[in-house]
Write an enzyme that holds these catalytic residues in place. Structure first.
Site, mmCIF file in Angstrom:
data_model
loop_
_atom_site.group_PDB
_atom_site.id
_atom_site.type_symbol
_atom_site.label_atom_id
_atom_site.label_comp_id
_atom_site.label_asym_id
_atom_site.label_seq_id
_atom_site.Cartn_x
_atom_site.Cartn_y
_atom_site.Cartn_z
ATOM 1 N N GLU A 269 -44.189 31.044 3.904
ATOM 2 C CA GLU A 269 -43.234 30.461 4.844
ATOM 3 C C GLU A 269 -42.875 31.439 5.962
ATOM 4 O O GLU A 269 -42.530 31.037 7.066
ATOM 5 C CB GLU A 269 -41.969 30.063 4.063
ATOM 6 C CG GLU A 269 -41.245 28.874 4.631
ATOM 7 C CD GLU A 269 -40.208 28.324 3.644
ATOM 8 O OE1 GLU A 269 -40.613 27.644 2.687
ATOM 9 O OE2 GLU A 269 -39.017 28.577 3.830
ATOM 10 N N HIS A 290 -59.799 34.426 -17.170
ATOM 11 C CA HIS A 290 -60.702 33.467 -17.808
ATOM 12 C C HIS A 290 -60.796 32.171 -17.028
ATOM 13 O O HIS A 290 -61.294 31.176 -17.545
ATOM 14 C CB HIS A 290 -60.226 33.210 -19.240
ATOM 15 C CG HIS A 290 -60.265 34.460 -20.054
ATOM 16 N ND1 HIS A 290 -61.329 34.799 -20.850
ATOM 17 C CD2 HIS A 290 -59.379 35.490 -20.129
ATOM 18 C CE1 HIS A 290 -61.084 35.978 -21.402
ATOM 19 N NE2 HIS A 290 -59.918 36.422 -20.981
ATOM 20 N N LYS A 401 -38.151 18.167 6.169
ATOM 21 C CA LYS A 401 -36.822 17.830 5.645
ATOM 22 C C LYS A 401 -36.193 16.714 6.479
ATOM 23 O O LYS A 401 -35.632 15.759 5.953
ATOM 24 C CB LYS A 401 -35.906 19.053 5.702
ATOM 25 C CG LYS A 401 -36.106 20.065 4.586
ATOM 26 C CD LYS A 401 -35.079 21.171 4.804
ATOM 27 C CE LYS A 401 -34.903 22.077 3.646
ATOM 28 N NZ LYS A 401 -33.864 23.079 3.825
#
Ligand code: PA5
Length: 426
Positions: A269, A290, A401
């Site tokens: 951000e 793995h 937002k």
């Protein structure tokens, strides 16, 4: 330890001349940061938090919740990840910390069903006080408390800015409230009221955590070679410019898993701007050896791998066995095995010329964690100076937002209109 990126083998790497040039730019960046701190400017103020936070006030306001069985953070992004990082790394398991940072209804319901709400402290956090996810979740939590016959005003503490709906709610119901520090963006607020409330309720040593931050502040110096935080920010930037546009954060400690999430937000951000930045990837040693290591070693040369490794950990002995093939394990310890896994992975990348950096912590505790988070914030701010971006804003996040609130009908947001227009053409 940045040695593994200063060798010819590393691709990309930094040669001596480039390193010296970078050191000069770090010196200039440091001057800008020092000036920003001096004037408590927006964003730079975060690096003053260890000195400016009033830990007594946090303890006073959270005293009332000392007998809680659990603490529930309702917040999102920078208002949640710091708290999760701290309590997972150095918290006290006797007071479980839950985080509701997603409006997934099934998860919300399942967390609420698992809690004894009468013994749960709720910390509602929003810097802006307007974030829809946080406010909606709190309204759900509040109703669940009502339904359970619990007086929610006795169980709730708020941290927010000077105004906004959350401040109004706190004032209307005379809730205990703490201020988000001035000029500190959410993702840089881990060393403040925003993240320290659950830690205080868990009775963590929040002063030791802030002392770690102070140690970080004292270590900031214009010299790249003497300042680990700047060295990390600078080499990440420089490798990013040379093609390492991904940064894999890979701690070798389960307790640091949320730290990678916190780092990912900080890095993405703050630096993902103007077409540049470095994509953070969350990994965990030894587990992800793995699953992902194959790609890191043999895939595209576009990654920097950052290891974080606590040197001393609690230990568990591996029992002896009568199976011959396992005799090399018996009597040894899980910690030694984890160390061996770490060293093998680091060497495997280094021999293949994959750039990697090692951050070593003596022991994972409140103080070292405070230092780690502070140093990462300083590294990020320095990298922002080098990229020459607006490190402390997040216009893309704000766009989303506003659009979401507009779609829900809060008021006329042009972002929501843009989505409606797009949908018209589908
Ligand atoms: O770092 C940031 O600024 C954001 O990630 C915010 O922390 C996040 O969007 C939550 O915002 P607020 O604290 O205003 O609810």
């Amino acid at each position: 330890d940045i040695g593994n990126i200063l060798t010819d083998k590393s691709q990309p790497s930094l040669d001596k001349h480039e390193f010296e040039e970078l050191a000069e730019r770090v010196r200039v960046g440091h001057e800008r940061i020092a000036e920003g701190r001096e004037n408590n400017e927006f964003g730079y103020a975060a690096l003053n938090l260890p000195e400016t936070v009033d830990s007594d006030e946090i303890r006073r306001k959270t005293d009332h919740f000392a007998d809680s069985d659990a603490v529930l953070t309702v917040g999102i992004g920078g208002s949640a990840l710091g708290a999760a990082t701290i309590t997972t790394a150095v918290g006290n398991d006797e007071v479980e910390h839950y985080v509701l940072d997603n409006v997934d209804p099934e998860h919300t319901q399942s967390v609420l069903n698992s809690l004894d709400l009468g013994k749960t402290a709720v910390h509602v956090v929003s810097r802006s006080g307007t974030t829809a996810e946080t406010l909606a979740t709190f309204l759900v939590v509040r109703e669940a408390m009502d339904d359970a016959g619990v007086d929610w005003t006795e169980q709730t503490i708020v941290t927010t800015g000077d105004d906004g709906p959350l401040r109004t709610l706190a004032e209307t119901h005379a809730l205990p409230a703490l201020d988000v520090p001035d000029n500190v963006p959410g993702r840089f607020s881990a060393l403040s009221t925003v993240a320290l409330v659950p830690a205080a309720i868990q009775d963590c040593d929040i002063d030791a955590f802030l002392d770690g931050g102070k140690e970080g502040a004292e270590s900031l110096s214009p010299s790249l070679s003497d300042c680990p935080a700047y060295a990390y920010g600078a080499v990440s930037y420089a490798l990013g410019q040379r093609g390492a546009d991904m940064n894999v954060m890979m701690p070798y400690a389960e307790r640091l898993e949320p730290f990678s999430e916190w780092f990912a937000q900080l890095w993405a951000e703050s630096l993902g701007k103007d077409g540049g930045g470095q994509t953070p990837v969350r990994a965990l040693g030894a587990t992800d050896q793995h699953s992902q290591l194959q790609l890191y070693r043999a895939g595209p040369r576009n990654k920097l791998v950052t290891f974080v490794r606590p040197q001393e950990t609690a230990n568990v002995t591996i029992p002896e066995t009568d199976i011959d093939e396992l005799s090399y394990l018996g009597g040894s310890e899980l910690g030694s095995l984890l160390d061996a896994e770490f060293e093998a992975t680091e060497a495997s990348l280094a021999t293949a010329g994959c750039p990697n950096v090692r951050i070593e912590i003596e022991q994972l505790n409140e103080q070292s964690l405070g230092r780690l988070l502070y140093d990462m914030e300083a590294a990020c701010i320095l990298a922002g100076e080098l990229y020459d971006v607006e490190t402390f804003t997040q216009p893309a996040v704000e766009w989303g937002k506003r659009a979401a609130r507009g779609l829900l009908g809060e008021s006329e947001f042009e972002e929501a209109a843009a989505i409606a227009e797009k949908n018209r053409h589908i």
